[in-house]
Design an enzyme around this catalytic site. Structure first.
Site, short mmCIF file in Angstrom:
data_model
loop_
_atom_site.label_atom_id
_atom_site.label_comp_id
_atom_site.label_asym_id
_atom_site.label_seq_id
_atom_site.Cartn_x
_atom_site.Cartn_y
_atom_site.Cartn_z
N HIS A 162 37.36 41.00 -43.79
CA HIS A 162 36.20 40.12 -43.61
C HIS A 162 36.18 39.00 -44.64
CE1 HIS A 162 31.63 39.57 -43.96
NE2 HIS A 162 31.96 39.11 -42.77
N HIS B 53 31.78 30.16 -44.85
CA HIS B 53 30.82 30.93 -44.06
C HIS B 53 29.43 30.32 -44.01
CE1 HIS B 53 27.73 34.05 -43.40
NE2 HIS B 53 28.55 34.39 -42.42
#
Length: 282
Positions: A39, A81
């Site tokens: 991730h 992100h």
């Protein structure tokens, strides 16, 4: 100590604590087990979405690196992100008084000046942001890529831009598809369907924080390859139904060893985690 320093110390302590936990409660990754999906790279041990995190995930034998696709003001696709950059960079120090700190309000030349590592730990001071093209070069032939199209609401045409980036690298695209080492996912239904229309040969997944209904699953099965829900809403019935409809299922974000074992036991196809080494070490 400032609130920021307290937060950074707490975050690093939590990361180190998780490392101790996963190293002492390792979940072995067998060939027939779920894919290990790092991730934002190995983001539990290195600053997320940086070259350091990606390179570490590769060294830890992750099956895929998961990244986040955004676009700069001058059209470069970058791996980042959050919709704004305050949490993981020194953007407020380098560019004080800006009206907005969104990624899309900065040029690539400006973004290259930022420190994206010090927030995580001082040893990563000076770690820079990287482009999506840089990510592709790093993973090419070494591991898979699962790219998330940013859900930040101000973007338009992100699916088209990423599809074009892949088409501009035909050798990588052909090799990654043949090896099963490429996928795209999104929380935004329009972005997911747009990308699927442009590059239907690339597996496409729909991200969901909630448990999808059966009607939603049946609709998704007409075009999507993956359903990728939060692990907390995932049970055996959901996994079995997704598989029955001909799709795969990757769950996120699973960091605790017991939850990893539980998800693997359900037969999920991939586990998205900040600590890929806890699944790849035997």
């Amino acid at each position: 100590m400032s609130n920021v320093s307290n937060w950074r110390t707490t975050a690093m302590g939590a990361a180190l604590g998780c490392l101790v936990l996963v190293l002492t409660q390792t979940v072995a990754h067998a060939d027939e087990g779920p894919d290990v999906i790092a991730h934002r790279g190995s983001s539990g041990m290195a600053p997320e979405n940086t070259a350091a995190a990606i390179n570490l995930a590769i060294r830890q034998d992750a099956d895929f690196v998961e990244i986040d696709v955004q676009r700069t003001r001058d059209g470069r696709l970058v791996n980042f992100h959050d919709c704004t950059m305050e949490r993981t960079t020194n953007v407020e120090e380098v560019f004080p008084g800006r009206d907005s700190y969104r990624v899309s309000d900065f040029t690539w030349a400006e973004l290259r000046q930022l420190d994206a590592g010090s927030w995580f730990h001082e040893k990563y001071a000076g770690e820079r942001l990287i482009t999506v093209e840089d990510v592709i070069s790093r993973v090419d032939g070494r591991t898979g890529l699962l790219a998330e199209l940013s859900p930040c609401a101000h973007y338009e045409g992100l699916a088209e831009d990423f599809a074009e980036t892949l088409e501009d690298r035909p050798r990588y695209l052909r090799r990654a598809l043949a090896a099963g080492e490429l996928g795209v996912q999104s929380f935004q239904l329009d972005d997911a369907t747009d990308f699927h229309t442009l590059l239907p040969e690339v597996p496409i997944g729909f991200l969901d924080a909630d448990r999808p209904t059966d009607d939603e699953l049946r609709t998704l099965s007409t075009w999507a390859d993956q359903v990728n829900p939060q692990f907390t809403v995932t049970d055996q019935a959901l996994v079995d139904r997704v598989h029955e409809l001909g799709m795969s299922i990757n769950v996120w974000t699973v960091n605790e060893p017991g939850a990893m074992r539980r998800m693997a036991g359900l037969g999920v196809d991939g586990i998205i985690t900040d600590f890929p080494q806890s699944l790849t070490q035997s």
